[in-house]
Write a protein that holds these residues in place. Structure first.
Motif, PDB file in Angstrom:
ATOM      1  N   HIS A 166       8.882  37.929  61.305  1.00  0.00           N
ATOM      2  CA  HIS A 166       8.864  36.509  62.006  1.00  0.00           C
ATOM      3  C   HIS A 166       9.396  35.297  60.977  1.00  0.00           C
ATOM      4  N   TYR A 167       8.047  36.141  59.464  1.00  0.00           N
ATOM      5  CA  TYR A 167       8.507  35.081  58.426  1.00  0.00           C
ATOM      6  C   TYR A 167       9.380  34.988  57.298  1.00  0.00           C
ATOM      7  N   ALA A 168      10.074  36.412  57.534  1.00  0.00           N
ATOM      8  CA  ALA A 168      11.752  36.252  56.747  1.00  0.00           C
ATOM      9  C   ALA A 168      12.220  35.976  57.639  1.00  0.00           C
ATOM     10  N   ALA A 169      12.567  35.891  59.147  1.00  0.00           N
ATOM     11  CA  ALA A 169      13.749  35.553  59.582  1.00  0.00           C
ATOM     12  C   ALA A 169      13.902  33.398  59.574  1.00  0.00           C
ATOM     13  N   ARG A 170      12.453  32.918  59.463  1.00  0.00           N
ATOM     14  CA  ARG A 170      12.573  31.823  58.941  1.00  0.00           C
ATOM     15  C   ARG A 170      13.086  31.117  57.916  1.00  0.00           C
ATOM     16  N   LEU A 171      12.818  32.168  56.433  1.00  0.00           N
ATOM     17  CA  LEU A 171      13.234  32.527  55.542  1.00  0.00           C
ATOM     18  C   LEU A 171      14.981  32.312  55.543  1.00  0.00           C
ATOM     19  N   MET A 172      15.761  33.154  56.130  1.00  0.00           N
ATOM     20  CA  MET A 172      16.731  33.593  56.199  1.00  0.00           C
ATOM     21  C   MET A 172      17.661  32.195  56.505  1.00  0.00           C
ATOM     22  N   GLU A 173      16.812  32.135  58.292  1.00  0.00           N
ATOM     23  CA  GLU A 173      17.473  31.084  58.494  1.00  0.00           C
ATOM     24  C   GLU A 173      17.302  29.250  57.510  1.00  0.00           C
ATOM     25  N   ALA A 174      16.277  29.237  56.957  1.00  0.00           N
ATOM     26  CA  ALA A 174      17.055  28.294  56.036  1.00  0.00           C
ATOM     27  C   ALA A 174      17.710  28.417  54.902  1.00  0.00           C
ATOM     28  N   GLY A 175      18.522  29.762  55.176  1.00  0.00           N
ATOM     29  CA  GLY A 175      19.449  30.106  54.003  1.00  0.00           C
ATOM     30  C   GLY A 175      18.395  30.094  52.547  1.00  0.00           C
ATOM     31  N   ILE A 179      17.029  33.631  48.599  1.00  0.00           N
ATOM     32  CA  ILE A 179      16.720  34.796  46.885  1.00  0.00           C
ATOM     33  C   ILE A 179      15.387  34.595  46.474  1.00  0.00           C
ATOM     34  N   SER A 180      14.388  33.375  47.916  1.00  0.00           N
ATOM     35  CA  SER A 180      13.328  33.228  47.013  1.00  0.00           C
ATOM     36  C   SER A 180      12.381  34.212  47.920  1.00  0.00           C
ATOM     37  N   LEU A 181      12.900  35.002  49.458  1.00  0.00           N
ATOM     38  CA  LEU A 181      12.520  36.605  50.552  1.00  0.00           C
ATOM     39  C   LEU A 181      12.893  37.759  48.868  1.00  0.00           C
ATOM     40  N   VAL A 228      13.480  51.536  46.524  1.00  0.00           N
ATOM     41  CA  VAL A 228      13.849  50.825  48.048  1.00  0.00           C
ATOM     42  C   VAL A 228      14.253  49.908  47.963  1.00  0.00           C
ATOM     43  N   THR A 229      13.404  49.050  48.170  1.00  0.00           N
ATOM     44  CA  THR A 229      13.042  47.590  48.026  1.00  0.00           C
ATOM     45  C   THR A 229      13.966  46.890  47.554  1.00  0.00           C
ATOM     46  N   LYS A 230      14.152  46.911  45.781  1.00  0.00           N
ATOM     47  CA  LYS A 230      15.473  46.606  44.734  1.00  0.00           C
ATOM     48  C   LYS A 230      16.581  47.517  45.404  1.00  0.00           C
ATOM     49  N   SER A 231      17.168  48.133  45.584  1.00  0.00           N
ATOM     50  CA  SER A 231      17.436  48.538  46.557  1.00  0.00           C
ATOM     51  C   SER A 231      18.808  47.797  47.309  1.00  0.00           C
ATOM     52  N   CYS A 232      17.742  47.584  48.361  1.00  0.00           N
ATOM     53  CA  CYS A 232      17.313  46.500  49.629  1.00  0.00           C
ATOM     54  C   CYS A 232      17.946  45.118  49.472  1.00  0.00           C
ATOM     55  N   VAL A 233      17.520  44.461  48.169  1.00  0.00           N
ATOM     56  CA  VAL A 233      17.617  43.159  47.853  1.00  0.00           C
ATOM     57  C   VAL A 233      18.787  43.152  47.273  1.00  0.00           C
ATOM     58  N   ASP A 234      19.314  44.378  46.311  1.00  0.00           N
ATOM     59  CA  ASP A 234      20.344  44.293  45.864  1.00  0.00           C
ATOM     60  C   ASP A 234      21.887  44.095  46.319  1.00  0.00           C
ATOM     61  N   SER A 235      21.490  45.338  47.941  1.00  0.00           N
ATOM     62  CA  SER A 235      22.408  44.910  49.078  1.00  0.00           C
ATOM     63  C   SER A 235      22.010  43.479  49.389  1.00  0.00           C
ATOM     64  N   ALA A 236      21.359  42.747  49.331  1.00  0.00           N
ATOM     65  CA  ALA A 236      21.838  41.600  50.478  1.00  0.00           C
ATOM     66  C   ALA A 236      22.595  40.454  49.333  1.00  0.00           C
ATOM     67  N   LEU A 237      21.584  40.634  48.572  1.00  0.00           N
ATOM     68  CA  LEU A 237      22.554  39.636  47.257  1.00  0.00           C
ATOM     69  C   LEU A 237      24.230  39.465  46.950  1.00  0.00           C
ATOM     70  N   GLN A 238      24.520  40.785  47.170  1.00  0.00           N
ATOM     71  CA  GLN A 238      25.261  41.492  47.461  1.00  0.00           C
ATOM     72  C   GLN A 238      26.356  40.880  48.547  1.00  0.00           C
ATOM     73  N   ARG A 242      20.698  40.443  56.280  1.00  0.00           N
ATOM     74  CA  ARG A 242      20.017  40.351  56.847  1.00  0.00           C
ATOM     75  C   ARG A 242      18.954  41.578  57.486  1.00  0.00           C
ATOM     76  N   ILE A 243      20.370  42.693  57.360  1.00  0.00           N
ATOM     77  CA  ILE A 243      20.005  43.766  57.330  1.00  0.00           C
ATOM     78  C   ILE A 243      19.122  44.528  56.484  1.00  0.00           C
ATOM     79  N   PRO A 244      20.135  44.692  54.932  1.00  0.00           N
ATOM     80  CA  PRO A 244      19.173  45.436  54.625  1.00  0.00           C
ATOM     81  C   PRO A 244      17.499  44.753  53.941  1.00  0.00           C
ATOM     82  N   LEU A 245      17.304  43.524  54.068  1.00  0.00           N
ATOM     83  CA  LEU A 245      16.700  42.570  53.701  1.00  0.00           C
ATOM     84  C   LEU A 245      15.172  42.720  54.969  1.00  0.00           C
ATOM     85  N   ALA A 246      15.726  43.163  56.371  1.00  0.00           N
ATOM     86  CA  ALA A 246      14.532  43.853  57.455  1.00  0.00           C
ATOM     87  C   ALA A 246      14.244  44.778  57.240  1.00  0.00           C
TER      88      ALA A 246
END
Length: 420
Positions: free
Chosen positions: A262-271, A274-276, A298-308, A315-319
């Motif tokens: 839920h809180y991750a979704a609020r950060l995503m919805e706000a665009g 980066i902070s997430l 694994v988290t580093k890999s998901c973050v790298d994917s999300a930023l690219q 939203r998918i790798p971050l979730a």
């Protein structure tokens, strides 16, 4: 110039105010103060559109005081002095109430200029802020004021104000009103606890409604267009930013994957991915740590994917990272260990390196033992040999305590067997 609907419908009595029952309900503290007519210096803290200005006006009217309003974004010391000067005139007979909106934007010197006047009682100060006053308001003002926190309103609390707003506009226009099912509820949900925004939305709905000369028809599709995006309370540099990140981390630490999403979704919805991303990287080491070391990878890999990828695909790798961290075993043993070691270093509780650990050494005349005598662990069974590594002053000091999870307990059992 026409007066905005939000101003025309502003409540006239305490009972007309929606929400804030923890402050304004029967026998609640702020209501009692208002009804007493003896007004102390106060700070109203809370998000926009929840009634702070309205309550300040009611306080001034009830106490028969002259109210002046300044905004912290534009007010100067000269403005404050000009208001204080009125205390010597007829308008100041019953007292001057200074309502200072967004006080956090005043610098320290400007805030200090208020002290003399609120101490000698020349003015009564009611300051409002959307930021935590204990961080943004000068301590001397805090100590001379009572802080009241205004809460965001629920959609149920906002509904009566929306109904009043629709009816007032219809009456002003002399037309009948027809609202499709769901209109009121959609506005109430879509305005994020902000009464002012909901009233402004009502005004837009009326102005764009179907008008046949006798009746106004407000349809749900039109309302959805006018409230496309929820007015989430979020400021990338303010309290809401850090509150959401804090709620995210505490939900993951507490292994509640649904709250974390839920809180991750609020950060995503706000665009604000980066902070997430940054907070997820911290959580992987701070809260999961050695219980599941691969979580950081694994988290580093998901973050790298999300930023690219960027949103919406990010939203998918971050979730994936959020769910992984929330459902993973937890350990803060590494964080506790380094914090304990840092405490010793910062307190000056350390000594020289053991002689055999130094990169270079010099045998002076006073050296009792000549030579470095370092024991190379790889030359010994199981690649371990007993020797001193901590400085003499800290021999026996323990920083790291093995966590109760499977991974750390396996490491503990291994080294207990070897070192025995």
């Amino acid at each position: 110039m026409s007066v905005p609907l939000a101003e025309r419908i502003r409540p006239k009595t305490l009972d007309d105010i929606v929400g804030q029952t923890h402050l304004l309900g029967e026998n609640k503290p702020l209501r009692r103060i208002i009804e007493s007519g003896k007004i102390p210096n106060m700070i109203f803290y809370g998000p926009s559109g929840v009634g702070k200005t309205t309550v300040a006006r009611m306080i001034a009217n009830n106490a028969n005081m002259t109210m002046h309003k300044l905004n912290g974004t534009s007010a100067s010391i000269a403005d404050i002095k000009q208001i204080v000067a009125e205390t010597e005139t007829l308008s100041g007979i019953n007292g001057i109430l200074l309502y200072l909106d967004e006080i956090q934007y005043l610098n320290k010197k400007q805030q200090q200029s208020l002290l003399e006047y609120i101490e000698n009682g020349k003015i009564t100060l009611i300051a409002s802020t959307t930021e935590n006053p204990y961080f943004y308001v000068y301590n001397a003002i805090i100590s001379r004021s009572t802080v009241f926190e205004f809460k965001p309103l629920t959609s149920e609390e906002i509904l009566p104000a929306i109904k009043r707003a629709f009816q007032l506009m219809a009456d002003e226009l002399g037309l009948k009103l027809r609202l499709e099912n769901g209109v009121l509820e959609h506005i109430a949900r879509g305005c994020g606890g902000d009464v002012r925004k909901s009233i402004n939305t009502v005004e837009l709905c009326i102005l764009s409604a179907d008008n046949d000369g006798e009746k106004l028809t407000v349809n749900l599709d039109n309302v959805k267009l006018l409230t496309q995006r929820s007015n989430m309370r979020y400021d990338r540099a303010g309290d809401e930013h850090y509150d959401i990140l804090s709620a995210l981390q505490k939900s993951i630490r507490g292994s509640d994957e649904n709250a974390a999403l839920h809180y991750a979704a609020r950060l995503m919805e706000a665009g604000d991915i980066i902070s997430l991303c940054r907070r997820l990287l911290v959580i992987a080491s701070e809260d999961i740590g050695l219980a599941y070391p691969m979580a950081a990878v694994v988290t580093k890999s998901c973050v790298d994917s999300a930023l690219q990828l960027g949103l919406p695909e990010a939203r998918i790798p971050l979730a994936e990272a959020v769910v992984l961290l929330a459902t993973a075993p937890k350990s803060n043993s590494a964080e506790s260990a380094i914090d304990a070691a840092l405490a010793d270093v910062r307190n000056g509780d350390f000594g020289d390196y053991p002689r055999h650990l130094q990169n270079k050494h010099f045998d002076g005349e006073g050296a009792k033992v000549k030579g470095q005598h370092y024991l190379y662990p790889h030359d010994y069974p199981n690649h371990w040999v007993k020797q001193q590594y901590l400085p003499d002053k800290l021999v026996g000091r323990t920083y790291y305590q093995y966590g109760e999870n499977k991974t750390e307990q396996m490491a503990k059992a291994y080294w207990e067997k070897i070192k025995k």
